[in-house]
Scaffold this active site. Sequence first.
Site, PDB file in Angstrom:
ATOM      1  N   LEU A 233       1.016  -1.172  -0.028  1.00 38.16           N
ATOM      2  CA  LEU A 233       0.042   0.078   0.060  1.00 38.16           C
ATOM      3  C   LEU A 233       0.714   1.303   0.055  1.00 38.16           C
ATOM      4  O   LEU A 233       0.247   2.512   0.343  1.00 38.16           O
ATOM      5  CB  LEU A 233      -1.061   0.124   1.135  1.00 38.16           C
ATOM      6  CG  LEU A 233      -1.827  -1.424   1.244  1.00 38.16           C
ATOM      7  CD1 LEU A 233      -2.747  -1.342   2.432  1.00 38.16           C
ATOM      8  CD2 LEU A 233      -2.762  -1.445   0.005  1.00 38.16           C
ATOM      9  N   CYS A 234       2.035   1.240  -0.333  1.00 37.56           N
ATOM     10  CA  CYS A 234       3.032   2.424  -0.248  1.00 37.56           C
ATOM     11  C   CYS A 234       2.992   2.925  -1.711  1.00 37.56           C
ATOM     12  O   CYS A 234       2.916   2.529  -2.567  1.00 37.56           O
ATOM     13  CB  CYS A 234       4.338   2.011  -0.044  1.00 37.56           C
ATOM     14  SG  CYS A 234       4.815   1.768   1.515  1.00 37.56           S
ATOM     15  N   HIS A 235       2.841   4.298  -1.661  1.00 40.55           N
ATOM     16  CA  HIS A 235       2.875   5.216  -2.648  1.00 40.55           C
ATOM     17  C   HIS A 235       4.292   5.116  -3.546  1.00 40.55           C
ATOM     18  O   HIS A 235       5.305   5.201  -2.850  1.00 40.55           O
ATOM     19  CB  HIS A 235       2.645   6.662  -2.483  1.00 40.55           C
ATOM     20  CG  HIS A 235       1.293   6.904  -2.136  1.00 40.55           C
ATOM     21  ND1 HIS A 235       0.929   6.677  -0.751  1.00 40.55           N
ATOM     22  CD2 HIS A 235       0.095   7.144  -2.636  1.00 40.55           C
ATOM     23  CE1 HIS A 235      -0.437   6.834  -0.558  1.00 40.55           C
ATOM     24  NE2 HIS A 235      -0.886   7.164  -1.740  1.00 40.55           N
TER      25      HIS A 235
ATOM     26  N   GLU B 127      10.596   3.917   2.995  1.00 38.06           N
ATOM     27  CA  GLU B 127      11.912   4.023   2.160  1.00 38.06           C
ATOM     28  C   GLU B 127      12.913   3.618   3.091  1.00 38.06           C
ATOM     29  O   GLU B 127      13.654   3.262   2.858  1.00 38.06           O
ATOM     30  CB  GLU B 127      11.876   5.142   1.271  1.00 38.06           C
ATOM     31  CG  GLU B 127      10.757   4.789   0.086  1.00 38.06           C
ATOM     32  CD  GLU B 127       9.056   5.182   0.511  1.00 38.06           C
ATOM     33  OE1 GLU B 127       8.355   4.653  -0.366  1.00 38.06           O
ATOM     34  OE2 GLU B 127       9.068   5.711   1.532  1.00 38.06           O
TER      35      GLU B 127
ATOM     36  N   ASP C 120      23.079 -12.432   3.356  1.00 36.85           N
ATOM     37  CA  ASP C 120      23.405 -13.050   2.426  1.00 36.85           C
ATOM     38  C   ASP C 120      24.839 -13.334   1.851  1.00 36.85           C
ATOM     39  O   ASP C 120      25.091 -14.338   1.550  1.00 36.85           O
ATOM     40  CB  ASP C 120      22.529 -12.442   1.060  1.00 36.85           C
ATOM     41  CG  ASP C 120      22.600 -13.197  -0.125  1.00 36.85           C
ATOM     42  OD1 ASP C 120      22.406 -14.564   0.109  1.00 36.85           O
ATOM     43  OD2 ASP C 120      22.779 -12.878  -1.247  1.00 36.85           O
TER      44      ASP C 120
END
Length: 159
Positions: A76-78, A115, A129
């Site tokens: 739901l992030c813009h 972000e 990783d």
Amino acid sequence: MKQGLTHLDAQGNAQMVDVSAKEVTVREATAEARITMQPETLEMIIQGGHAKGDVLAVARIAGIQAAKKTSDLIPLCHPLMLSKVSVELMPDLASSSVVVTAYCKLAAQTGVEMEALTAASVACLTIYDMCKAVDKGMVISSVRLLEKKGGRSGHWQAE
């Protein structure tokens, strides 16, 4: 003043918040995360002895890319046009960890907290990783917002 959940409509359905009526302002956010590891793993990272290359440089780039892709990862992030993203990685010998600090900035109708949080998280995931072959017990922790500026709610800073 307590605010309701903005990502839910009156019926409780998920929705992307309509920000079209909001004023465009400069918005900034800073977040951090930490990855703790064996001292030997941290030493290998600092000395640049990893066969895969410069772990911190790759993690920095991954964090920047992650900030730019946040709306692809968080439903739901813009989508945002970021004007600045920086990711700093500081080895901490005392705690055998790397502290990642991510900063995002833009002029928009919605904030950049997600972000910055995504950038810090993905930078830590990238370190994991790259180093999991030598240290599977690494722990990512303390992902948090440190500060946000701009928008209707103004300036907020963690204690």
